[in-house]
Design a protein around this motif. Structure first.
Motif, mmCIF file in Angstrom:
data_model
loop_
_atom_site.group_PDB
_atom_site.id
_atom_site.type_symbol
_atom_site.label_atom_id
_atom_site.label_comp_id
_atom_site.label_asym_id
_atom_site.label_seq_id
_atom_site.Cartn_x
_atom_site.Cartn_y
_atom_site.Cartn_z
ATOM 1 N N GLU A 189 45.805 37.876 52.468
ATOM 2 C CA GLU A 189 45.711 36.422 52.306
ATOM 3 C C GLU A 189 46.559 35.905 51.154
ATOM 4 O OE1 GLU A 189 41.387 34.877 53.412
ATOM 5 O OE2 GLU A 189 41.284 36.654 52.129
ATOM 6 N N CYS A 190 46.889 36.760 50.200
ATOM 7 C CA CYS A 190 47.533 36.299 48.959
ATOM 8 C C CYS A 190 48.858 36.997 48.681
ATOM 9 C CB CYS A 190 46.596 36.521 47.773
ATOM 10 S SG CYS A 190 45.055 35.614 47.877
ATOM 11 N N SER A 191 49.462 37.578 49.694
ATOM 12 C CA SER A 191 50.697 38.326 49.466
ATOM 13 C C SER A 191 51.582 38.263 50.689
ATOM 14 C CB SER A 191 50.386 39.791 49.127
ATOM 15 O OG SER A 191 49.855 40.453 50.258
ATOM 16 N N THR A 192 52.794 38.717 50.515
ATOM 17 C CA THR A 192 53.717 38.874 51.625
ATOM 18 C C THR A 192 54.342 40.252 51.526
ATOM 19 O OG1 THR A 192 55.629 37.924 52.777
ATOM 20 C CG2 THR A 192 55.710 37.908 50.385
ATOM 21 N N ARG A 193 54.683 40.808 52.649
ATOM 22 C CA ARG A 193 55.298 42.133 52.656
ATOM 23 C C ARG A 193 56.677 42.083 52.020
ATOM 24 N NH1 ARG A 193 58.787 45.101 55.905
ATOM 25 N NH2 ARG A 193 59.100 43.286 57.246
ATOM 26 N N ARG A 194 56.973 43.081 51.167
ATOM 27 C CA ARG A 194 58.293 43.217 50.561
ATOM 28 C C ARG A 194 58.963 44.448 51.176
ATOM 29 N NH1 ARG A 194 56.963 44.265 45.516
ATOM 30 N NH2 ARG A 194 57.390 46.504 45.641
ATOM 31 N N PRO A 195 59.926 44.241 52.063
ATOM 32 C CA PRO A 195 60.530 45.399 52.739
ATOM 33 C C PRO A 195 61.168 46.356 51.745
ATOM 34 C CG PRO A 195 61.185 43.336 53.800
ATOM 35 C CD PRO A 195 60.527 42.962 52.508
ATOM 36 N N LEU A 205 41.199 40.090 38.227
ATOM 37 C CA LEU A 205 40.948 40.138 39.666
ATOM 38 C C LEU A 205 42.224 40.370 40.472
ATOM 39 C CD1 LEU A 205 38.312 37.288 40.233
ATOM 40 C CD2 LEU A 205 37.944 39.762 40.314
ATOM 41 N N VAL A 206 43.369 39.918 39.928
ATOM 42 C CA VAL A 206 44.637 40.103 40.649
ATOM 43 C C VAL A 206 44.957 41.591 40.751
ATOM 44 C CG1 VAL A 206 47.104 39.624 40.653
ATOM 45 C CG2 VAL A 206 45.498 37.840 39.934
ATOM 46 N N ARG A 207 44.826 42.311 39.631
ATOM 47 C CA ARG A 207 45.084 43.754 39.670
ATOM 48 C C ARG A 207 44.093 44.467 40.589
ATOM 49 N NH1 ARG A 207 47.841 47.536 37.049
ATOM 50 N NH2 ARG A 207 48.719 46.000 35.622
ATOM 51 N N GLU A 208 42.849 44.074 40.529
ATOM 52 C CA GLU A 208 41.847 44.686 41.402
ATOM 53 C C GLU A 208 42.195 44.445 42.866
ATOM 54 O OE1 GLU A 208 37.027 44.465 42.341
ATOM 55 O OE2 GLU A 208 37.855 43.441 40.586
ATOM 56 N N LEU A 209 42.682 43.238 43.172
ATOM 57 C CA LEU A 209 43.085 42.921 44.541
ATOM 58 C C LEU A 209 44.237 43.806 44.988
ATOM 59 C CD1 LEU A 209 42.865 41.104 47.053
ATOM 60 C CD2 LEU A 209 44.374 39.463 45.891
ATOM 61 N N ARG A 242 42.339 35.217 39.650
ATOM 62 C CA ARG A 242 43.213 35.209 38.473
ATOM 63 C C ARG A 242 42.821 36.345 37.534
ATOM 64 N NH1 ARG A 242 40.151 30.683 38.421
ATOM 65 N NH2 ARG A 242 41.937 29.425 39.053
ATOM 66 N N GLY A 243 43.670 36.575 36.547
ATOM 67 C CA GLY A 243 43.385 37.584 35.538
ATOM 68 C C GLY A 243 43.179 38.970 36.127
ATOM 69 N N VAL A 284 38.839 41.590 46.947
ATOM 70 C CA VAL A 284 37.990 41.309 45.790
ATOM 71 C C VAL A 284 36.999 40.211 46.168
ATOM 72 C CG1 VAL A 284 39.718 41.932 44.042
ATOM 73 C CG2 VAL A 284 39.573 39.560 44.866
ATOM 74 N N THR A 285 35.989 40.055 45.311
ATOM 75 C CA THR A 285 35.060 38.943 45.454
ATOM 76 C C THR A 285 35.459 37.857 44.467
ATOM 77 O OG1 THR A 285 33.262 40.426 46.107
ATOM 78 C CG2 THR A 285 32.653 38.210 45.340
ATOM 79 N N ALA A 286 35.798 36.680 44.984
ATOM 80 C CA ALA A 286 36.237 35.563 44.144
ATOM 81 C C ALA A 286 35.043 34.975 43.387
ATOM 82 C CB ALA A 286 36.900 34.499 45.008
ATOM 83 N N PRO A 287 35.306 34.156 42.340
ATOM 84 C CA PRO A 287 34.210 33.552 41.567
ATOM 85 C C PRO A 287 33.223 32.763 42.417
ATOM 86 C CG PRO A 287 36.283 33.315 40.390
ATOM 87 C CD PRO A 287 36.618 33.889 41.729
ATOM 88 N N ASP A 288 33.664 32.215 43.552
ATOM 89 C CA ASP A 288 32.742 31.453 44.395
ATOM 90 C C ASP A 288 31.963 32.340 45.375
ATOM 91 O OD1 ASP A 288 34.620 32.158 46.254
ATOM 92 O OD2 ASP A 288 35.193 30.113 46.806
ATOM 93 N N GLY A 289 32.161 33.657 45.255
ATOM 94 C CA GLY A 289 31.438 34.593 46.110
ATOM 95 C C GLY A 289 32.151 34.977 47.385
#
Length: 317
Positions: free
Chosen positions: A196-202, A174-178, A171-172, A184-189
């Motif tokens: 993993e967190c997106s889908t392709r936009r043709p 980290l989203v832009r960094e991703l 979140r915050g 990115v490295t999540a808060p849990d390491g």
């Protein structure tokens, strides 16, 4: 506000009529304006459509038959007269450079240096300029004089999926960094990847196909486009004439769209031999082969680009 649409400035073929001006098509794309095949009278048609020389960032000529290029002198001189400051990319067949030179300097005027020339040759040329949000592909067609069709293609992008971001604790900032780094490295390491967190936009794609027989170039330009702007000079009953003079029929245009998996079929470049009451036949013949959206255009029509085609989300990981 970004706008993506096609403004039809003219839709006749070799001979203009009382209802149809010579060719001219302005594709507006997020502040870019691609003017395809400015025929005679295009400058005045632009005034009727409420667009200006300052809206033009590209001039794309498919070939040097008069109905596709005789508006070039007026457009270039208007660009100079109105003091257009941004670059205007002029794309045309290199084999017709002498015709371009004659049109570019057809009469005396205070010249401009903003017009950048990009002659194309060979079977395929791709222009991928840093200041354009798309690539422009020129592909050779089959016509009595050398002719090219054009394909405007936007790169694919990504759409972030909020529910997956939340599940990964991203979140915050980290989203832009991703988005920028791809992981990115999540808060849990844990390491989280963009996939993993997106889908392709043709990216959206538009093909512009004028005077040609069916050929490999037509197929390649039209493949998978959101909008196919294509000549349909003749009805199917006149297919021998179409083959002789290097043109398509309405039925052939429909089959091209169907084979290519096009989204929206735009029919134009109609021969003056047909009467107004024949117009529906062009659409009927195209629809017999193509089941998608069809626009049989008239001068000053505005056709929005279809909504983006959805891509299937990647399975959660």
């Amino acid at each position: 506000m970004s706008v993506r649409d096609l403004i039809v400035l003219g839709s006749a073929s070799a001979v203009p009529t009382k209802a149809r001006n010579h060719n001219g098509y302005l594709l507006r794309w997020d502040g870019q304006g691609l003017l395809f095949d400015p025929g005679e009278g295009t400058q005045r048609q632009m005034a009727h459509a409420g667009v200006a020389a300052n809206d033009v960032t590209w001039i794309c000529v498919t070939h040097f038959h008069g109905d596709h290029c005789l508006g070039v002198p007026g457009i270039v001189q208007r660009i100079a007269r109105d003091g257009v400051e941004h670059p205007v990319n002029a794309v045309f067949p290199a084999s017709g450079a002498q015709y371009w030179e004659r049109l570019r300097y057809a009469s005396a005027f205070h010249d401009t240096e903003v017009v950048r020339e990009w002659p194309v040759s060979g079977e395929r040329t791709e222009l991928d300029l840093e200041d354009a949000p798309f690539s422009l592909v020129a592909r050779r067609l089959s016509h009595p004089v050398e002719a090219y069709g054009y394909r405007v293609e936007e790169p694919d992008g990504v759409t972030m999926l909020p529910e997956r971001l939340a599940a990964k604790g991203v979140r915050g900032p980290l989203v832009r960094e991703l988005q920028e780094r791809g992981r990115v490295t999540a808060p849990d390491g844990a390491t989280v990847t963009l996939d993993e967190c997106s889908t392709r936009r043709p990216g959206q794609k538009v093909a512009f196909v004028m005077d040609t027989r069916r050929c490999d170039g037509v197929r390649d330009l039209a493949a998978g486009v959101d909008m196919l702007v294509i000549e349909s000079t003749f009805l199917d009953e006149d297919s021998p004439l179409a083959a002789r003079f290097g043109h398509l029929t309405a039925g052939q245009a429909g089959r091209v769209a169907a084979d290519a998996g096009a989204g929206h079929l735009v029919l134009t470049h109609f021969s003056e031999r047909y009467r107004a009451e024949d117009e529906h036949r062009f659409e009927d013949e195209a629809a017999a082969a193509f089941g998608g959206a069809i626009s049989l255009v008239h001068d000053l029509d505005r056709i929005p680009l279809p909504p983006r085609r959805a891509a299937k989300p990647r399975p959660p990981q």
